[in-house]
Design an enzyme around this catalytic site. Structure first.
Site, PDB file in Angstrom:
ATOM      1  N   HIS A  67      -7.992  -5.740   7.462  1.00 33.19           N
ATOM      2  CA  HIS A  67      -7.799  -4.709   8.489  1.00 33.19           C
ATOM      3  C   HIS A  67      -8.076  -5.295   9.871  1.00 33.19           C
ATOM      4  O   HIS A  67      -9.209  -5.601  10.218  1.00 33.19           O
ATOM      5  CB  HIS A  67      -8.655  -3.460   8.279  1.00 33.19           C
ATOM      6  CG  HIS A  67      -7.984  -2.217   8.832  1.00 33.19           C
ATOM      7  ND1 HIS A  67      -7.181  -1.411   8.079  1.00 33.19           N
ATOM      8  CD2 HIS A  67      -7.971  -1.692  10.074  1.00 33.19           C
ATOM      9  CE1 HIS A  67      -6.712  -0.421   8.829  1.00 33.19           C
ATOM     10  NE2 HIS A  67      -7.171  -0.572  10.048  1.00 33.19           N
ATOM     11  N   GLU A  74      -2.605  -1.796  -3.146  1.00 31.91           N
ATOM     12  CA  GLU A  74      -3.673  -1.001  -2.566  1.00 31.91           C
ATOM     13  C   GLU A  74      -3.286   0.477  -2.621  1.00 31.91           C
ATOM     14  O   GLU A  74      -2.106   0.811  -2.568  1.00 31.91           O
ATOM     15  CB  GLU A  74      -3.882  -1.370  -1.093  1.00 31.91           C
ATOM     16  CG  GLU A  74      -4.285  -2.790  -0.835  1.00 31.91           C
ATOM     17  CD  GLU A  74      -4.465  -3.077   0.643  1.00 31.91           C
ATOM     18  OE1 GLU A  74      -5.057  -4.110   0.959  1.00 31.91           O
ATOM     19  OE2 GLU A  74      -4.014  -2.254   1.474  1.00 31.91           O
ATOM     20  N   HIS A  85       0.863  -1.186   0.000  1.00 34.81           N
ATOM     21  CA  HIS A  85       0.000   0.000   0.000  1.00 34.81           C
ATOM     22  C   HIS A  85       0.899   1.236   0.000  1.00 34.81           C
ATOM     23  O   HIS A  85       1.174   1.821   1.051  1.00 34.81           O
ATOM     24  CB  HIS A  85      -0.912  -0.008   1.222  1.00 34.81           C
ATOM     25  CG  HIS A  85      -1.976   1.046   1.202  1.00 34.81           C
ATOM     26  ND1 HIS A  85      -3.239   0.841   1.712  1.00 34.81           N
ATOM     27  CD2 HIS A  85      -1.983   2.318   0.735  1.00 34.81           C
ATOM     28  CE1 HIS A  85      -3.957   1.938   1.572  1.00 34.81           C
ATOM     29  NE2 HIS A  85      -3.204   2.865   0.990  1.00 34.81           N
TER      30      HIS A  85
END
Length: 238
Positions: free
Chosen positions: A191, A70, A43
Protein backbone atom coordinates in the site's frame (compact mmCIF):
# COMPACT_ATOMS: atom_id res chain seq x y z
CA UNK A 1 15.50 -10.47 -2.05
CA UNK A 2 11.80 -9.90 -1.48
CA UNK A 3 9.48 -10.92 -4.29
CA UNK A 4 7.76 -8.24 -6.36
CA UNK A 5 4.12 -9.06 -7.02
CA UNK A 6 2.48 -6.67 -9.47
CA UNK A 7 -1.12 -5.76 -8.70
CA UNK A 8 -2.90 -5.43 -12.06
CA UNK A 9 -6.15 -3.90 -10.79
CA UNK A 10 -5.43 -0.55 -12.47
CA UNK A 11 -4.98 -2.25 -15.83
CA UNK A 12 -8.47 -3.68 -15.45
CA UNK A 13 -9.79 -0.23 -14.44
CA UNK A 14 -8.44 1.30 -17.64
CA UNK A 15 -9.84 -1.53 -19.75
CA UNK A 16 -13.26 -1.28 -18.14
CA UNK A 17 -13.45 2.47 -18.73
CA UNK A 18 -13.95 1.92 -22.46
CA UNK A 19 -15.19 -1.65 -22.68
CA UNK A 20 -13.50 -4.12 -24.96
CA UNK A 21 -10.14 -5.59 -24.13
CA UNK A 22 -7.65 -2.75 -24.40
CA UNK A 23 -5.36 -2.92 -22.51
CA UNK A 24 -5.27 -6.71 -22.49
CA UNK A 25 -5.09 -7.70 -18.81
CA UNK A 26 -3.85 -11.21 -19.55
CA UNK A 27 -1.05 -9.98 -21.81
CA UNK A 28 0.01 -7.38 -19.25
CA UNK A 29 0.26 -10.07 -16.57
CA UNK A 30 2.34 -12.25 -18.88
CA UNK A 31 4.58 -9.30 -19.69
CA UNK A 32 5.08 -8.38 -16.03
CA UNK A 33 6.31 -11.91 -15.37
CA UNK A 34 8.51 -11.80 -18.47
CA UNK A 35 10.00 -8.51 -17.28
CA UNK A 36 10.97 -10.04 -13.93
CA UNK A 37 7.99 -9.79 -11.56
CA UNK A 38 7.74 -12.87 -9.37
CA UNK A 39 4.01 -12.67 -8.75
CA UNK A 40 0.68 -11.27 -9.93
CA UNK A 41 -1.82 -9.83 -7.47
CA UNK A 42 -5.52 -9.07 -7.94
CA UNK A 43 -8.10 -7.64 -5.57
CA UNK A 44 -11.59 -8.36 -6.91
CA UNK A 45 -14.47 -6.47 -5.35
CA UNK A 46 -18.19 -7.28 -5.46
CA UNK A 47 -19.02 -4.54 -7.97
CA UNK A 48 -16.22 -5.75 -10.29
CA UNK A 49 -15.24 -2.13 -10.95
CA UNK A 50 -11.74 -3.25 -11.87
CA UNK A 51 -10.86 -6.96 -11.67
CA UNK A 52 -13.78 -9.09 -12.78
CA UNK A 53 -14.33 -12.51 -11.33
CA UNK A 54 -13.80 -14.04 -14.77
CA UNK A 55 -10.41 -12.29 -14.90
CA UNK A 56 -9.34 -14.29 -11.87
CA UNK A 57 -10.14 -17.58 -13.59
CA UNK A 58 -8.40 -16.42 -16.77
CA UNK A 59 -5.28 -15.29 -14.91
CA UNK A 60 -5.00 -18.57 -13.04
CA UNK A 61 -4.48 -20.29 -16.39
CA UNK A 62 -1.48 -18.19 -17.37
CA UNK A 63 0.33 -17.02 -14.22
CA UNK A 64 3.54 -19.02 -13.94
CA UNK A 65 5.11 -17.33 -10.90
CA UNK A 66 2.82 -16.80 -7.90
CA UNK A 67 -0.84 -15.84 -7.96
CA UNK A 68 -2.07 -13.79 -5.00
CA UNK A 69 -5.77 -12.99 -4.58
CA UNK A 70 -6.61 -10.24 -2.09
CA UNK A 71 -10.07 -9.51 -0.82
CA UNK A 72 -12.74 -9.43 1.83
CA UNK A 73 -13.29 -12.93 3.17
CA UNK A 74 -16.55 -11.76 4.78
CA UNK A 75 -18.04 -11.98 1.28
CA UNK A 76 -19.01 -15.57 0.51
CA UNK A 77 -18.56 -14.94 -3.19
CA UNK A 78 -14.91 -14.13 -2.55
CA UNK A 79 -14.39 -17.26 -0.47
CA UNK A 80 -15.99 -19.41 -3.17
CA UNK A 81 -13.82 -17.80 -5.84
CA UNK A 82 -10.57 -18.44 -3.99
CA UNK A 83 -11.47 -22.04 -3.23
CA UNK A 84 -12.35 -22.62 -6.88
CA UNK A 85 -9.20 -21.00 -8.26
CA UNK A 86 -6.75 -22.19 -5.58
CA UNK A 87 -4.06 -19.50 -5.93
CA UNK A 88 -0.71 -19.89 -4.24
CA UNK A 89 -1.72 -17.21 -1.75
CA UNK A 90 -4.85 -15.51 -0.48
CA UNK A 91 -4.55 -12.21 1.38
CA UNK A 92 -7.46 -11.42 3.68
CA UNK A 93 -8.36 -7.72 3.85
CA UNK A 94 -11.13 -6.26 6.06
CA UNK A 95 -12.69 -4.06 3.37
CA UNK A 96 -16.13 -2.56 3.75
CA UNK A 97 -18.65 -2.87 0.94
CA UNK A 98 -17.98 -0.19 -1.68
CA UNK A 99 -14.64 0.81 -0.20
CA UNK A 100 -12.42 2.59 -2.74
CA UNK A 101 -9.17 1.14 -1.43
CA UNK A 102 -7.98 -0.74 1.63
CA UNK A 103 -7.39 1.60 4.58
CA UNK A 104 -6.85 -0.52 7.69
CA UNK A 105 -5.74 -3.92 8.84
CA UNK A 106 -7.50 -6.63 10.81
CA UNK A 107 -8.07 -6.30 14.53
CA UNK A 108 -6.68 -9.76 15.17
CA UNK A 109 -7.61 -9.61 18.84
CA UNK A 110 -11.29 -8.76 18.46
CA UNK A 111 -11.75 -11.01 15.41
CA UNK A 112 -9.53 -13.83 16.62
CA UNK A 113 -12.05 -16.67 16.37
CA UNK A 114 -13.46 -15.50 13.05
CA UNK A 115 -9.99 -15.38 11.56
CA UNK A 116 -9.10 -18.81 12.92
CA UNK A 117 -12.22 -20.33 11.35
CA UNK A 118 -11.76 -18.56 8.02
CA UNK A 119 -8.04 -19.17 7.70
CA UNK A 120 -8.58 -22.88 8.35
CA UNK A 121 -10.90 -23.06 5.35
CA UNK A 122 -8.20 -21.79 3.01
CA UNK A 123 -5.31 -23.60 4.69
CA UNK A 124 -7.19 -26.91 4.48
CA UNK A 125 -7.45 -26.29 0.72
CA UNK A 126 -3.65 -25.98 0.49
CA UNK A 127 -3.62 -22.20 0.03
CA UNK A 128 -1.08 -20.05 1.85
CA UNK A 129 -2.84 -17.36 3.87
CA UNK A 130 -1.68 -13.82 4.60
CA UNK A 131 -3.70 -11.32 6.63
CA UNK A 132 -3.55 -7.54 6.28
CA UNK A 133 -2.48 -5.88 9.54
CA UNK A 134 -1.39 -2.52 10.90
CA UNK A 135 2.16 -2.31 12.31
CA UNK A 136 1.21 -2.92 15.93
CA UNK A 137 3.15 -5.55 17.90
CA UNK A 138 0.09 -6.78 19.82
CA UNK A 139 -1.88 -7.17 16.59
CA UNK A 140 0.97 -9.14 15.00
CA UNK A 141 1.32 -11.36 18.06
CA UNK A 142 -2.41 -12.09 17.98
CA UNK A 143 -2.19 -12.80 14.24
CA UNK A 144 0.31 -15.55 15.01
CA UNK A 145 -2.36 -17.47 16.93
CA UNK A 146 -4.90 -17.46 14.08
CA UNK A 147 -3.18 -20.08 11.95
CA UNK A 148 -2.12 -17.62 9.24
CA UNK A 149 1.12 -18.28 7.42
CA UNK A 150 2.00 -14.64 6.83
CA UNK A 151 1.00 -11.10 7.62
CA UNK A 152 0.90 -8.22 5.14
CA UNK A 153 1.99 -4.99 6.75
CA UNK A 154 -0.26 -2.09 5.70
CA UNK A 155 2.29 0.52 4.66
CA UNK A 156 0.25 3.67 4.02
CA UNK A 157 1.37 5.29 7.28
CA UNK A 158 5.01 4.60 6.40
CA UNK A 159 4.60 6.03 2.90
CA UNK A 160 2.90 9.17 4.18
CA UNK A 161 5.51 9.77 6.86
CA UNK A 162 8.56 8.91 4.76
CA UNK A 163 9.34 12.37 3.40
CA UNK A 164 9.08 14.12 6.77
CA UNK A 165 11.01 11.61 8.88
CA UNK A 166 11.75 8.22 7.41
CA UNK A 167 13.38 6.89 10.60
CA UNK A 168 10.26 7.67 12.58
CA UNK A 169 8.02 6.31 9.82
CA UNK A 170 9.78 2.95 9.63
CA UNK A 171 10.13 2.39 13.40
CA UNK A 172 6.76 0.69 14.08
CA UNK A 173 7.24 -1.54 11.04
CA UNK A 174 10.61 -2.72 12.29
CA UNK A 175 9.07 -3.65 15.64
CA UNK A 176 6.09 -5.36 13.98
CA UNK A 177 8.38 -7.31 11.65
CA UNK A 178 10.56 -8.43 14.55
CA UNK A 179 7.43 -9.67 16.35
CA UNK A 180 6.34 -11.53 13.23
CA UNK A 181 9.74 -13.15 12.86
CA UNK A 182 9.74 -14.25 16.51
CA UNK A 183 6.33 -15.81 15.94
CA UNK A 184 7.46 -17.65 12.83
CA UNK A 185 5.29 -15.65 10.43
CA UNK A 186 6.25 -14.68 6.90
CA UNK A 187 6.13 -10.96 6.13
CA UNK A 188 4.54 -9.27 3.13
CA UNK A 189 3.93 -5.55 2.71
CA UNK A 190 1.85 -3.28 0.55
CA UNK A 191 0.00 0.00 0.00
CA UNK A 192 1.59 3.21 -1.31
CA UNK A 193 5.06 1.73 -1.66
CA UNK A 194 6.83 3.38 -4.60
CA UNK A 195 10.19 4.13 -6.18
CA UNK A 196 10.98 6.75 -3.53
CA UNK A 197 10.29 4.75 -0.36
CA UNK A 198 10.57 1.06 -1.29
CA UNK A 199 14.34 0.64 -0.99
CA UNK A 200 14.52 2.08 2.51
CA UNK A 201 11.61 -0.08 3.62
CA UNK A 202 13.19 -3.27 2.28
CA UNK A 203 16.58 -2.43 3.78
CA UNK A 204 15.03 -2.04 7.23
CA UNK A 205 12.79 -5.12 7.05
CA UNK A 206 15.36 -7.81 6.18
CA UNK A 207 12.86 -10.65 6.72
CA UNK A 208 10.53 -9.20 4.06
CA UNK A 209 9.18 -11.95 1.78
CA UNK A 210 7.03 -10.05 -0.70
CA UNK A 211 5.72 -6.64 -1.69
CA UNK A 212 2.52 -6.16 -3.66
CA UNK A 213 2.53 -2.95 -5.69
CA UNK A 214 -0.06 -1.75 -8.18
CA UNK A 215 -1.13 1.89 -8.31
CA UNK A 216 2.33 3.45 -8.09
CA UNK A 217 3.93 0.94 -10.44
CA UNK A 218 1.27 1.29 -13.13
CA UNK A 219 1.38 5.09 -12.79
CA UNK A 220 5.15 5.09 -13.17
CA UNK A 221 4.82 2.86 -16.25
CA UNK A 222 2.99 5.71 -18.02
CA UNK A 223 6.27 7.65 -17.94
CA UNK A 224 8.94 4.97 -17.97
CA UNK A 225 7.31 2.09 -19.84
CA UNK A 226 6.17 -1.14 -18.21
CA UNK A 227 9.32 -3.21 -18.72
CA UNK A 228 11.61 -0.47 -17.47
CA UNK A 229 9.35 0.24 -14.50
CA UNK A 230 9.24 -3.39 -13.36
CA UNK A 231 13.04 -3.45 -13.55
CA UNK A 232 13.27 -0.20 -11.58
CA UNK A 233 11.15 -1.66 -8.78
CA UNK A 234 13.18 -4.85 -8.75
CA UNK A 235 16.36 -2.81 -8.30
CA UNK A 236 14.86 -1.19 -5.21
CA UNK A 237 14.52 -4.66 -3.69
CA UNK A 238 17.98 -5.93 -4.67
Amino acid sequence: MARLSVNVNKIATLRNSRGGNNPDLIQVAKDCERFGARGITVHPRPDERHIRYQDVYDLKKIVTTEFNIEGNCQEQKFVDLVLAVKPEQVTLVPDALGQITSNHGWDTITHQQYLKDTIKIFADAGIRVSIFVDPVVEIVEAAATTGTHRIELYTEAYAHGYAANREEAIAPYVKAAEAAKRAGLGINAGHDLDLQNLKYFAENIPALDEVSIGHALISDALYYGLENTVQMYLRQLA
